[in-house]
Design a protein around this motif. Structure first.
Motif, PDB file in Angstrom:
ATOM      1  N   VAL A  45      -0.624   6.277   8.370  1.00  0.00           N
ATOM      2  CA  VAL A  45      -0.219   6.761   7.047  1.00  0.00           C
ATOM      3  C   VAL A  45      -0.884   5.851   6.011  1.00  0.00           C
ATOM      4  O   VAL A  45      -0.604   4.651   5.984  1.00  0.00           O
ATOM      5  CB  VAL A  45       1.311   6.745   6.866  1.00  0.00           C
ATOM      6  CG1 VAL A  45       1.676   7.192   5.446  1.00  0.00           C
ATOM      7  CG2 VAL A  45       1.981   7.634   7.899  1.00  0.00           C
ATOM      8  N   PRO A  46      -1.772   6.378   5.157  1.00  0.00           N
ATOM      9  CA  PRO A  46      -2.504   5.522   4.212  1.00  0.00           C
ATOM     10  C   PRO A  46      -1.629   5.047   3.056  1.00  0.00           C
ATOM     11  O   PRO A  46      -0.614   5.668   2.725  1.00  0.00           O
ATOM     12  CB  PRO A  46      -3.616   6.440   3.717  1.00  0.00           C
ATOM     13  CG  PRO A  46      -3.032   7.811   3.826  1.00  0.00           C
ATOM     14  CD  PRO A  46      -2.174   7.786   5.061  1.00  0.00           C
ATOM     15  N   PHE A  47      -2.042   3.947   2.452  1.00  0.00           N
ATOM     16  CA  PHE A  47      -1.432   3.469   1.218  1.00  0.00           C
ATOM     17  C   PHE A  47      -2.197   4.067   0.042  1.00  0.00           C
ATOM     18  O   PHE A  47      -3.432   4.069   0.025  1.00  0.00           O
ATOM     19  CB  PHE A  47      -1.492   1.947   1.128  1.00  0.00           C
ATOM     20  CG  PHE A  47      -0.432   1.245   1.925  1.00  0.00           C
ATOM     21  CD1 PHE A  47       0.671   0.684   1.293  1.00  0.00           C
ATOM     22  CD2 PHE A  47      -0.536   1.143   3.304  1.00  0.00           C
ATOM     23  CE1 PHE A  47       1.656   0.036   2.025  1.00  0.00           C
ATOM     24  CE2 PHE A  47       0.436   0.498   4.047  1.00  0.00           C
ATOM     25  CZ  PHE A  47       1.538  -0.059   3.402  1.00  0.00           C
ATOM     26  N   ALA A  48      -1.466   4.553  -0.949  1.00  0.00           N
ATOM     27  CA  ALA A  48      -2.111   5.152  -2.117  1.00  0.00           C
ATOM     28  C   ALA A  48      -2.837   4.114  -2.953  1.00  0.00           C
ATOM     29  O   ALA A  48      -3.862   4.410  -3.576  1.00  0.00           O
ATOM     30  CB  ALA A  48      -1.070   5.874  -2.980  1.00  0.00           C
ATOM     31  N   ASN A  49      -2.320   2.897  -2.997  1.00  0.00           N
ATOM     32  CA  ASN A  49      -2.867   1.896  -3.912  1.00  0.00           C
ATOM     33  C   ASN A  49      -3.036   0.531  -3.249  1.00  0.00           C
ATOM     34  O   ASN A  49      -2.714  -0.494  -3.837  1.00  0.00           O
ATOM     35  CB  ASN A  49      -1.984   1.781  -5.153  1.00  0.00           C
ATOM     36  CG  ASN A  49      -0.513   1.538  -4.803  1.00  0.00           C
ATOM     37  OD1 ASN A  49      -0.104   1.669  -3.661  1.00  0.00           O
ATOM     38  ND2 ASN A  49       0.274   1.183  -5.802  1.00  0.00           N
ATOM     39  N   ALA A  50      -3.532   0.521  -2.018  1.00  0.00           N
ATOM     40  CA  ALA A  50      -3.860  -0.727  -1.337  1.00  0.00           C
ATOM     41  C   ALA A  50      -5.266  -0.594  -0.762  1.00  0.00           C
ATOM     42  O   ALA A  50      -5.475   0.072   0.254  1.00  0.00           O
ATOM     43  CB  ALA A  50      -2.845  -1.032  -0.234  1.00  0.00           C
ATOM     44  N   ALA A  51      -6.229  -1.204  -1.446  1.00  0.00           N
ATOM     45  CA  ALA A  51      -7.636  -1.077  -1.068  1.00  0.00           C
ATOM     46  C   ALA A  51      -8.311  -2.438  -1.146  1.00  0.00           C
ATOM     47  O   ALA A  51      -7.792  -3.380  -1.747  1.00  0.00           O
ATOM     48  CB  ALA A  51      -8.350  -0.073  -1.976  1.00  0.00           C
ATOM     49  N   ALA A  52      -9.459  -2.541  -0.528  1.00  0.00           N
ATOM     50  CA  ALA A  52     -10.249  -3.769  -0.588  1.00  0.00           C
ATOM     51  C   ALA A  52     -11.718  -3.396  -0.737  1.00  0.00           C
ATOM     52  O   ALA A  52     -12.140  -2.299  -0.348  1.00  0.00           O
ATOM     53  CB  ALA A  52     -10.043  -4.619   0.660  1.00  0.00           C
ATOM     54  N   ASN A  53     -12.488  -4.307  -1.333  1.00  0.00           N
ATOM     55  CA  ASN A  53     -13.923  -4.077  -1.485  1.00  0.00           C
ATOM     56  C   ASN A  53     -14.689  -5.293  -1.016  1.00  0.00           C
ATOM     57  O   ASN A  53     -14.235  -6.437  -1.163  1.00  0.00           O
ATOM     58  CB  ASN A  53     -14.273  -3.741  -2.940  1.00  0.00           C
ATOM     59  CG  ASN A  53     -13.931  -4.874  -3.874  1.00  0.00           C
ATOM     60  OD1 ASN A  53     -14.702  -5.817  -4.042  1.00  0.00           O
ATOM     61  ND2 ASN A  53     -12.764  -4.806  -4.493  1.00  0.00           N
ATOM     62  N   PRO A  76      10.696   3.646   7.247  1.00  0.00           N
ATOM     63  CA  PRO A  76      10.199   4.378   8.421  1.00  0.00           C
ATOM     64  C   PRO A  76       9.042   5.300   8.037  1.00  0.00           C
ATOM     65  O   PRO A  76       9.030   5.912   6.966  1.00  0.00           O
ATOM     66  CB  PRO A  76      11.416   5.177   8.882  1.00  0.00           C
ATOM     67  CG  PRO A  76      12.593   4.401   8.369  1.00  0.00           C
ATOM     68  CD  PRO A  76      12.149   3.823   7.058  1.00  0.00           C
ATOM     69  N   SER A  77       8.057   5.386   8.935  1.00  0.00           N
ATOM     70  CA  SER A  77       6.874   6.196   8.649  1.00  0.00           C
ATOM     71  C   SER A  77       7.090   7.682   8.890  1.00  0.00           C
ATOM     72  O   SER A  77       6.216   8.499   8.578  1.00  0.00           O
ATOM     73  CB  SER A  77       5.693   5.702   9.490  1.00  0.00           C
ATOM     74  OG  SER A  77       6.000   5.783  10.868  1.00  0.00           O
ATOM     75  N   THR A  78       8.235   8.047   9.454  1.00  0.00           N
ATOM     76  CA  THR A  78       8.584   9.459   9.640  1.00  0.00           C
ATOM     77  C   THR A  78       9.523   9.878   8.514  1.00  0.00           C
ATOM     78  O   THR A  78      10.597   9.296   8.339  1.00  0.00           O
ATOM     79  CB  THR A  78       9.282   9.685  10.986  1.00  0.00           C
ATOM     80  OG1 THR A  78       8.408   9.286  12.047  1.00  0.00           O
ATOM     81  CG2 THR A  78       9.640  11.157  11.162  1.00  0.00           C
ATOM     82  N   PRO A  79       9.144  10.877   7.704  1.00  0.00           N
ATOM     83  CA  PRO A  79       9.969  11.277   6.557  1.00  0.00           C
ATOM     84  C   PRO A  79      11.338  11.801   6.972  1.00  0.00           C
ATOM     85  O   PRO A  79      11.479  12.479   7.994  1.00  0.00           O
ATOM     86  CB  PRO A  79       9.150  12.393   5.898  1.00  0.00           C
ATOM     87  CG  PRO A  79       7.767  12.228   6.418  1.00  0.00           C
ATOM     88  CD  PRO A  79       7.904  11.655   7.796  1.00  0.00           C
ATOM     89  N   SER A  80      12.346  11.471   6.168  1.00  0.00           N
ATOM     90  CA  SER A  80      13.671  12.071   6.365  1.00  0.00           C
ATOM     91  C   SER A  80      13.701  13.479   5.786  1.00  0.00           C
ATOM     92  O   SER A  80      14.477  14.330   6.224  1.00  0.00           O
ATOM     93  CB  SER A  80      14.742  11.216   5.672  1.00  0.00           C
ATOM     94  OG  SER A  80      14.760   9.903   6.172  1.00  0.00           O
ATOM     95  N   LEU A  81      12.862  13.722   4.776  1.00  0.00           N
ATOM     96  CA  LEU A  81      12.775  15.022   4.107  1.00  0.00           C
ATOM     97  C   LEU A  81      11.379  15.584   4.298  1.00  0.00           C
ATOM     98  O   LEU A  81      10.390  14.848   4.189  1.00  0.00           O
ATOM     99  CB  LEU A  81      13.065  14.867   2.606  1.00  0.00           C
ATOM    100  CG  LEU A  81      14.397  14.210   2.220  1.00  0.00           C
ATOM    101  CD1 LEU A  81      14.431  13.957   0.712  1.00  0.00           C
ATOM    102  CD2 LEU A  81      15.563  15.102   2.626  1.00  0.00           C
ATOM    103  N   GLU A 105       1.840   9.500   1.946  1.00  0.00           N
ATOM    104  CA  GLU A 105       1.244   8.195   1.693  1.00  0.00           C
ATOM    105  C   GLU A 105       2.324   7.169   1.359  1.00  0.00           C
ATOM    106  O   GLU A 105       3.380   7.506   0.821  1.00  0.00           O
ATOM    107  CB  GLU A 105       0.242   8.272   0.522  1.00  0.00           C
ATOM    108  CG  GLU A 105      -0.886   9.257   0.726  1.00  0.00           C
ATOM    109  CD  GLU A 105      -1.841   9.310  -0.460  1.00  0.00           C
ATOM    110  OE1 GLU A 105      -1.850   8.339  -1.247  1.00  0.00           O
ATOM    111  OE2 GLU A 105      -2.571  10.304  -0.590  1.00  0.00           O
ATOM    112  N   TYR A 106       2.012   5.912   1.652  1.00  0.00           N
ATOM    113  CA  TYR A 106       2.849   4.814   1.181  1.00  0.00           C
ATOM    114  C   TYR A 106       2.443   4.482  -0.250  1.00  0.00           C
ATOM    115  O   TYR A 106       1.269   4.603  -0.627  1.00  0.00           O
ATOM    116  CB  TYR A 106       2.669   3.579   2.053  1.00  0.00           C
ATOM    117  CG  TYR A 106       3.379   3.635   3.379  1.00  0.00           C
ATOM    118  CD1 TYR A 106       4.763   3.529   3.451  1.00  0.00           C
ATOM    119  CD2 TYR A 106       2.665   3.770   4.563  1.00  0.00           C
ATOM    120  CE1 TYR A 106       5.425   3.576   4.672  1.00  0.00           C
ATOM    121  CE2 TYR A 106       3.314   3.810   5.795  1.00  0.00           C
ATOM    122  CZ  TYR A 106       4.691   3.712   5.836  1.00  0.00           C
ATOM    123  OH  TYR A 106       5.343   3.762   7.040  1.00  0.00           O
TER     124      TYR A 106
END
Length: 217
Positions: A45-53, A76-81, A105-106
Motif C-alpha cells: 500500500v503506497p504512501f501518498a506523501n512519502a517519497a525520496a530522490n 491496519p493495512s486492510t480497510p474496515s470500510l 493509500e497511506y
C-alpha cells in the motif's frame, strides 16, 4: 546495475527501510546528471506523501532527499470500510460527484503525526468547475484531507492608483479580459499551465497539514 536499483538500494541503506517498502517511481537523465525518485509503501500500500530522490553525477551519488516516515503506530493495512461506503460522505462534504478514480493509500498528516489508511477518491462538480481529491479514512470514514485541483488565477499587486508598496497591496482574482483572453492567463488553447497540486497528483506529494483543503495556486 540499473540506476533505478541504485536509488532503491541507497534509500534502503540510508533510511534503514526494508527493500520491499521502497519502489522506483520515475527518473530522468540530463547530461552527466541522473535524477531518480522512489516511493515508500507498506505491505504494497503506497504512501501518498512519502517519497525520496537521489541525484547522481557521472554515476556517483551527490544528493539525496527524503520525506519517508518511520512505521510506528501504523493502522491496519486492510480497510474496515470499503471504498463505496465513503464515497457518499466525500460527495456531500465537497459538493460534487465521484468520477470513478479511487486508490488505497497511506497518508501522513504531520511530519511526526498519525498515519491514516485512506481511500483516495476524486470528486468533481462540472457546473461549478470544481475538482477535488479526497482522502477518506478507511477505518473511520472521516474526511482527513482534500486537494483542490483547480488553479485559480490570484495575484497580489500594488493598486494602479497607488505610488508604491508602502501604500499597500491588493489581491486580484481572475483579472483577465474575457474578450482578449477568453481562456484566461493560464491556457493558450494548446498548453495549460498547472499548479503544484498536480505534482502531488503525480504522486510526488509533500507532507500535508491535518484536516486541510489546499488550493491549486
Amino acid at each position: 546495475m540499473a540506476v533505478s536499483i541504485v536509488s532503491q538500494l541507497f534509500s534502503q541503506f540510508y533510511l534503514r527501510i526494508p527493500a520491499r517498502d521502497i519502489h522506483f517511481q520515475s527518473g530522468f537523465k540530463e547530461g552527466p546528471g541522473t535524477f531518480l525518485y522512489v516511493r515508500q509503501s507498506h505491505i504494497y500500500v503506497p504512501f501518498a506523501n512519502a517519497a525520496a530522490n537521489v541525484a547522481l553525477h557521472n554515476n556517483k551519488i551527490v544528493a539525496f532527499g527524503s520525506s519517508f516516515v518511520w512505521l510506528s503506530a501504523l493502522p491496519p493495512s486492510t480497510p474496515s470500510l470499503d471504498v463505496q461506503s465513503v464515497i457518499l460522505s466525500a460527495e456531500r462534504a465537497l459538493n460534487g460527484t465521484f468520477n470513478g478514480h479511487a486508490t488505497l493509500e497511506y497518508l501522513v498528516t504531520r511530519p511526526s503525526g498519525p498515519i491514516h489508511l485512506t481511500h483516495v477518491v476524486q470528486i468533481q462538480n462540472v457546473d461549478e468547475g470544481a475538482w477535488f481529491e479526497a482522502y477518506m479514512d478507511a477505518h473511520s470514514g472521516d474526511l482527513i484531507h482534500a486537494i483542490d485541483f483547480v488553479a485559480r488565477a490570484s495575484y497580489k499587486v500594488v493598486p494602479i492608483w497607488e505610488r508604491g508598496l508602502r501604500n499597500g497591496q491588493t489581491t486580484l482574482e481572475d483579472p483577465q479580459d474575457p474578450f482578449s483572453s477568453p481562456l484566461g492567463w493560464h491556457d493558450n488553447g494548446t498548453v495549460t499551465t498547472t499548479s503544484t497540486e498536480f505534482v502531488s497528483f503525480a504522486r510526488l506529494a509533500t507532507t500535508v497539514p491535518f484536516r486541510s483543503i489546499r488550493r491549486g495556486v
